[in-house]
Design an enzyme around this catalytic site. Structure first.
Site, PDB file in Angstrom:
ATOM      1  N   SER A 139       3.552   6.112  -3.750  1.00 21.86           N
ATOM      2  CA  SER A 139       2.787   6.675  -4.864  1.00 21.86           C
ATOM      3  C   SER A 139       2.582   8.150  -4.556  1.00 21.86           C
ATOM      4  CB  SER A 139       1.420   5.970  -4.931  1.00 21.86           C
ATOM      5  OG  SER A 139       0.515   6.707  -5.702  1.00 21.86           O
ATOM      6  N   TYR A 152      -6.258   2.369  -0.314  1.00 23.99           N
ATOM      7  CA  TYR A 152      -5.025   2.420  -1.115  1.00 23.99           C
ATOM      8  C   TYR A 152      -4.220   3.691  -0.790  1.00 23.99           C
ATOM      9  CZ  TYR A 152      -1.777   2.688  -4.986  1.00 23.99           C
ATOM     10  OH  TYR A 152      -0.621   2.792  -5.717  1.00 23.99           O
TER      11      TYR A 152
END
Ligand SMILES: NC(=O)c1ccc[n+]([C@@H]2O[C@H](COP(=O)([O-])OP(=O)(O)OC[C@H]3O[C@@H](n4cnc5c(N)ncnc54)[C@H](OP(=O)(O)O)[C@@H]3O)[C@@H](O)[C@H]2O)c1
Length: 259
Positions: A139, A152
């Site tokens: 990401s 995360y």
């Protein structure tokens, strides 16, 4: 199976769309996720549309036993994957001190341990064949610290570092390892992460999972090491090299402060 591709998290979002792109390029597929119904519907659709063979496996990849059983099942079926796509992952928006530990631990198991374990299981045969592709979905979160999504963001930084390192180990083997870094993308991710109200997404038209998947397949095939989706995301990820980390953390904190 013809140049089979294994895709984790193929029941929705980017993984679901990656399965469609791979099938359109005539790859047979092995799809895994916890929800069986969308996998079976996708299997029917792709077999009819493209004449490819699709196998599905229902399993929770946070569990080491499931990963080993999945690997043993593919071995039993004689599947030598051309590519492994480690796409399954999730996030959670919450101050870390208040986070549910079971949820954070599952995130670590899925985003980091499952991705690493599956890569370790399938890589040796790819090297022995002298060809193969690993596509690990990170990401843009990989480039900066992420207050309120600390685990995360850190998990995606791991994916980037790990994949980049093995990409170098794999030079001259015929196998490549690519880190795909999507920015915010339309999928089930935001709802699952409880991110509906964060400023980050206000007034933004997010790219579709299909757009990210088409890009991801292309960069995997090229064997690109790190691929950030979208021009703005590319510029932002370059910008993170210039800004002090404290400044980046403050900016992210402001953008995704829980409502
Ligand atoms: N959407 C974004 O804004 C965005 C941005 C950057 C990166 N990413 C990354 O892109 C990847 C795909 O996410 P997405 O956006 O497509 O979200 P999504 O629609 O929520 O898809 C996540 C997929 O992972 C699977 N999964 C979740 N937990 C699992 C488990 N324990 N075992 C096996 N499979 C599991 C889900 O299937 P089941 O629930 O059926 O198991 C689903 O197929 C993730 O790694 C995510 O971090 C997303």
């Amino acid at each position: 199976m013809a140049k089979p591709i294994l895709i984790t998290g193929a029941s929705s979002g980017i993984g679901y769309e990656l399965a469609k792109v791979c099938a359109a390029h005539r790859h047979d597929l092995v799809l895994i996720a916890r929800r069986e119904e969308p996998l079976l519907a996708l299997k029917d659709e792709l077999q009819t549309a493209h004449g490819v063979q699709v196998l599905t496996y229902r399993g929770d990849l946070t569990e080491a036993n499931t990963r080993q059983q999945f690997y043993d099942w593919t071995q039993f079926k004689g599947i030598a994957p051309y590519a492994l796509v480690n796409n399954a992952g999730f996030g959670s928006l919450t101050p870390f001190a208040e986070a549910d530990w079971a949820n954070q631990n599952a995130m670590l198991q899925l985003n980091i341990v499952a991705l690493t374990h599956l890569t370790r299981l399938y890589l040796p045969a790819m090297i022995a064949q002298g060809q193969g592709r690993i596509l690990n979905v990170a990401s843009t979160a990989a480039f900066l610290p992420g207050p309120y999504m600390a685990v995360y963001y850190a998990s995606k930084a791991y994916v980037l570092s790990f994949t980049d390192a093995i990409a170098t180990e794999l030079e001259d083997t015929g196998v490549t390892a690519t880190t795909l870094c999507p920015g915010p993308t339309q999928s089930e991710f935001q709802d699952r992460a409880d991110m509906q109200d964060v400023k980050f997404f206000e007034g933004k038209k997010l790219p579709t999972s299909a757009e990210v998947a088409a890009y991801g397949y292309g960069v995997m095939e090229k064997g690109q090491r790190i691929a950030v989706h979208g021009t703005v995301n590319k510029l932002l990820s370059l910008g993170t090299r210039l800004l002090p980390r404290k400044k980046m953390a403050d900016l992210t904190k402001d953008l995704q402060k829980p409502a």
